[in-house]
Write a protein that holds these residues in place. Structure first.
Motif, mmCIF file in Angstrom:
data_model
loop_
_atom_site.group_PDB
_atom_site.id
_atom_site.type_symbol
_atom_site.label_atom_id
_atom_site.label_comp_id
_atom_site.label_asym_id
_atom_site.label_seq_id
_atom_site.Cartn_x
_atom_site.Cartn_y
_atom_site.Cartn_z
ATOM 1 N N VAL A 3 -3.264 -0.738 11.530
ATOM 2 C CA VAL A 3 -4.411 -1.192 11.797
ATOM 3 C C VAL A 3 -5.581 0.069 11.702
ATOM 4 N N ARG A 4 -6.227 0.489 10.805
ATOM 5 C CA ARG A 4 -6.975 1.646 10.613
ATOM 6 C C ARG A 4 -8.614 1.497 11.147
ATOM 7 N N CYS A 5 -9.219 2.389 11.294
ATOM 8 C CA CYS A 5 -10.471 2.266 11.221
ATOM 9 C C CYS A 5 -11.020 2.111 9.897
ATOM 10 N N HIS A 6 -11.831 1.108 9.532
ATOM 11 C CA HIS A 6 -12.632 0.923 8.249
ATOM 12 C C HIS A 6 -13.967 1.297 8.082
ATOM 13 N N ASP A 7 -14.847 0.810 9.110
ATOM 14 C CA ASP A 7 -16.094 1.210 8.897
ATOM 15 C C ASP A 7 -16.403 2.267 10.157
ATOM 16 N N LEU A 8 -17.054 3.474 9.827
ATOM 17 C CA LEU A 8 -17.324 4.401 10.376
ATOM 18 C C LEU A 8 -18.270 4.248 11.630
ATOM 19 N N ILE A 9 -18.986 3.113 11.516
ATOM 20 C CA ILE A 9 -20.045 3.029 12.370
ATOM 21 C C ILE A 9 -19.554 1.612 13.452
ATOM 22 N N SER A 10 -19.341 0.739 12.833
ATOM 23 C CA SER A 10 -18.797 -0.551 13.645
ATOM 24 C C SER A 10 -17.538 -0.744 14.067
ATOM 25 N N ASN A 11 -16.803 -1.884 14.396
ATOM 26 C CA ASN A 11 -15.715 -1.929 14.961
ATOM 27 C C ASN A 11 -14.750 -2.734 13.736
ATOM 28 N N ASP A 12 -15.040 -2.481 12.759
ATOM 29 C CA ASP A 12 -13.988 -2.994 11.581
ATOM 30 C C ASP A 12 -12.920 -2.191 11.475
ATOM 31 N N TYR A 13 -11.649 -2.871 11.209
ATOM 32 C CA TYR A 13 -10.527 -2.452 10.783
ATOM 33 C C TYR A 13 -9.684 -2.852 9.882
ATOM 34 N N SER A 14 -9.133 -2.089 9.047
ATOM 35 C CA SER A 14 -8.312 -2.463 7.928
ATOM 36 C C SER A 14 -7.184 -2.976 8.483
ATOM 37 N N VAL A 15 -6.440 -3.947 8.240
ATOM 38 C CA VAL A 15 -5.158 -4.753 8.721
ATOM 39 C C VAL A 15 -4.179 -4.501 7.370
ATOM 40 N N HIS A 16 -3.045 -3.728 7.569
ATOM 41 C CA HIS A 16 -2.176 -3.507 6.456
ATOM 42 C C HIS A 16 -0.909 -4.083 6.845
ATOM 43 N N LEU A 17 -0.725 -5.199 5.949
ATOM 44 C CA LEU A 17 0.576 -6.040 6.118
ATOM 45 C C LEU A 17 1.482 -5.830 4.922
ATOM 46 N N GLU A 18 2.576 -5.973 5.667
ATOM 47 C CA GLU A 18 3.906 -5.811 4.506
ATOM 48 C C GLU A 18 4.575 -7.026 4.590
ATOM 49 N N PHE A 19 4.778 -7.752 3.412
ATOM 50 C CA PHE A 19 5.416 -8.909 3.098
ATOM 51 C C PHE A 19 6.919 -8.967 3.533
ATOM 52 N N ASP A 20 7.375 -10.297 3.839
ATOM 53 C CA ASP A 20 8.678 -10.353 4.046
ATOM 54 C C ASP A 20 9.561 -10.462 2.787
ATOM 55 N N ASP A 21 8.650 -10.994 1.943
ATOM 56 C CA ASP A 21 9.279 -11.369 0.449
ATOM 57 C C ASP A 21 8.266 -10.724 -0.520
ATOM 58 N N LEU A 22 8.725 -9.933 -1.538
ATOM 59 C CA LEU A 22 7.968 -9.273 -2.552
ATOM 60 C C LEU A 22 7.237 -10.064 -3.325
ATOM 61 N N LEU A 23 5.941 -10.039 -3.873
ATOM 62 C CA LEU A 23 5.174 -10.791 -4.523
ATOM 63 C C LEU A 23 5.414 -10.222 -6.029
ATOM 64 N N GLY A 24 5.373 -11.319 -6.975
ATOM 65 C CA GLY A 24 5.764 -10.926 -8.393
ATOM 66 C C GLY A 24 4.819 -9.865 -8.834
ATOM 67 N N ALA A 25 5.073 -9.094 -9.769
ATOM 68 C CA ALA A 25 4.196 -8.202 -10.516
ATOM 69 C C ALA A 25 3.080 -9.128 -11.123
ATOM 70 N N ALA A 26 3.662 -10.033 -11.721
ATOM 71 C CA ALA A 26 2.423 -10.946 -12.403
ATOM 72 C C ALA A 26 1.432 -11.465 -11.590
ATOM 73 N N GLU A 27 1.877 -11.840 -10.571
ATOM 74 C CA GLU A 27 0.941 -12.469 -9.491
ATOM 75 C C GLU A 27 -0.029 -11.464 -8.898
ATOM 76 N N VAL A 28 0.260 -10.146 -8.720
ATOM 77 C CA VAL A 28 -0.486 -8.912 -8.408
ATOM 78 C C VAL A 28 -1.471 -9.004 -9.577
ATOM 79 N N SER A 29 -0.975 -8.657 -10.506
ATOM 80 C CA SER A 29 -2.106 -8.675 -11.636
ATOM 81 C C SER A 29 -2.963 -9.693 -11.935
#
Length: 572
Positions: free
Chosen positions: A538-564
């Motif tokens: 959970v990282r600082c995203h906005d340098l001014i406000s309290n917005d954070y970027s949440v980084h989630l790791e999937f339990d199961d991989l997403l298909g390459a075609a779905e990502v594209s």
């Protein structure tokens, strides 16, 4: 402002950061520049800024990156980046800061905060910057500063006093006038007259008298921070009413306040000498609640506790951490020291492993620690942390899982948890920013992890626009009904990132390592994607406000075609 600058310095692409005041004096630098090298390392930029005139922004491209220039109402900010990944974020943040600084109240508060943050190593430019917002609020902080002029460093005393008088001369308050007159009288009485400071003081007095400063009744007073009796009673109940507590309350009920205060002071002294600082602080709060005007005792009690805290620190550690003490202060270092817990680690003991959710910062008091990455059953050492150095700052301040391993080669450590650091913020509001700034010197070069042999990224990330809905899951995977929504950032086969807003950083920290369900709604898809996974960062995203970027790791991989397919529209 310092918090904003520290956030920028944490971005992996940022290599240099320089803030100059309106007169070209350096106020902030990353990496830090020693006082002896300031002129040498900043002269070229100062000339360039002067030659440019007054553009609000400018870019300078170099072979290994670029510098971005931003004009703010308090000075000029230069940001050097190795690549463009964060340039847009930096520009948006600086634009927001520029707009906020147009408000005189905000600008004054920022400049006052910069002064107080650097007070222990104050330079004339920090005081000079207050000229543009001179007034009663500025006088409130400069009058006490002038009253302690004899304690200032000899090599900068004259210039500091001169510029302080100059700014006070613009504040138009009775307190400013009386403080400068007192300084002149004291300097004459001890035969320490300095022609430079004397002239500055006389000019300031003439200016204030010409401006017809406010009468004595209009001078400003600094409010004392008091603790309500209700809070003191709650604290007493929490710890249980000791015989001493009952006696103190009996004396107060009998209107024997002087005797009660005397007993409270005895308890503060007794517990401080026993190194029971939590109890000593509790009795000090009781003192404040009993009589907030007992200034001599209030000040004395703080000094007793601080002296005992400092005396409890091993002299060897004071030598080891001399640079850290200079970056903080002895009081802040003392508070930090007593907030940590000691840990002796044997050779080959694993301190932290890649993927651990460990919100701890480690101080190496003696010995060594080896940092290494592990990939394909192969360990790749990349750094040995020595005595007097810190490791773990990346995960500690970014709120993320550990991205490397730490193995002891035989070391004595001190551990600091995020919770303990947060608790210190009330009494030491600048400690966190100062510690982060100090830890930047131990930051691992992000370029190291971009190498194929050490890269921690398994799957290509693709930008993604749309919305994400996240729901916390219980220990058994059941839905909890705790839902949050935010904007999507990027996606890969292994995970997704999106933005959420938290009122406090501690709330963001609590999300680390949690299992969640996320519903991904890309702008160009009719049917949403639903995946379960674990929050890895959970990282600082906005340098001014309290917005954070949440980084989630999937339990199961997403298909390459779905990502594209999901990222197709965003790529364009």
């Amino acid at each position: 402002m310092k918090s904003f600058l520290n956030k920028i310095s944490q971005l992996s692409s940022v290599q240099h950061l320089l803030l100059f005041d309106l007169e070209g004096e350096l106020l902030y630098s990353f990496p830090s520049v020693s006082s002896s090298n300031v002129s040498l390392q900043t002269a070229g930029w100062q000339e360039l800024i002067e030659d440019l005139g007054t553009p609000e922004t400018a870019d300078f491209a170099f072979e290994n990156g670029r510098f971005c220039l931003f004009r703010l109402l308090i000075g000029t900010l230069l940001v050097g980046v190795s690549h463009d990944e964060h340039v847009r974020t930096i520009k948006e943040g600086c634009s927001t800061v520029r707009d906020k600084l147009k408000d005189e109240v905000i600008r004054r508060n920022v400049l006052i905060r910069m002064f107080t943050e650097h007070r222990r190593a104050i330079k004339p430019q920090y005081i000079k910057g207050l000229k543009s917002v001179a007034g009663p609020e500025v006088a409130d902080i400069l009058v006490p500063f002038l009253n302690t002029a004899d304690q200032l460093p000899v090599d900068t005393r004259s210039s500091l006093i001169s510029v302080t008088c100059e700014v006070l001369g613009l504040c138009r308050t009775k307190a400013a006038l009386e403080a400068i007159k007192d300084y002149l009288h004291d300097s004459e009485s001890i035969n320490a007259r300095d022609p430079v400071t004397t002239t500055a003081a006389q000019i300031a007095i003439a200016q204030l008298e010409m401006d017809n400063v406010a009468p004595p009744g209009d001078t400003r007073a600094i409010d004392l921070i008091t603790v309500s009796p209700e809070k003191a009673e709650v604290e007493t109940e929490k710890h249980g009413a000791s015989p001493e507590d009952r006696k103190i309350h009996t004396l107060i009920d009998q209107n024997k306040k002087t005797e009660a205060i005397s007993l409270i002071m005895d308890m503060i002294r007794d517990h401080a000498e026993k190194k029971d600082f939590a109890e000593a602080e509790r009795y000090r709060e009781m003192l404040l609640a009993t009589d907030s005007m007992a200034l001599r005792e209030i000040i004395s009690s703080a000094e007793i506790i601080e002296e005992e805290k400092s005396a409890a620190i091993d002299e060897t550690l004071i030598t080891t951490w001399d640079d850290l003490i200079q970056a903080l202060s002895l009081e802040e270092f003392s508070a930090l020291y007593h907030a940590t817990r000691p840990r002796n680690s044997a050779a080959q003991e694993i301190i932290a492993e890649q993927g651990d959710f460990l919100s701890n910062l480690f101080f190496v008091n003696s010995g060594r620690i080896q940092l290494y990455t592990a990939r394909n059953d192969r360990d790749t050492p990349f750094k040995t942390v020595e005595e007097g150095e810190i490791f773990g700052a990346d995960s500690f301040f970014d709120i993320s899982a550990w991205t490397y391993n730490a193995r002891s080669l035989g070391a004595n450590l001190s551990e600091l948890t995020w919770k303990r650091l947060a608790e210190l913020k009330v009494d030491y509001p600048t400690l966190q920013d100062n510690l982060l700034e100090y830890c930047n010197r131990f930051r691992t070069n992000p370029a190291y992890f971009d190498k194929p042999s050490t890269s921690r990224r398994k799957y290509e990330r693709r930008k993604l626009s749309g919305r994400a809905t996240m729901e916390l899951l219980g220990m058994t995977g059941s839905e909890t009904g705790q839902v949050a929504r935010g904007d999507l950032l990027d996606i890969s086969q292994g995970g997704v990132a999106f933005v959420l807003r938290f009122h406090r950083k501690e709330y963001a920290l609590e999300l680390l390592g949690k299992h969640v369900k996320v519903i991904i709604r890309p702008d160009n898809w009719l049917a949403p994607l639903q995946k379960n996974g674990m929050v890895k960062a959970v990282r600082c995203h906005d340098l001014i406000s309290n917005d954070y970027s949440v980084h989630l790791e999937f339990d199961d991989l997403l298909g390459a075609a779905e990502v594209s397919q999901a990222a197709a529209k965003s790529d364009h």
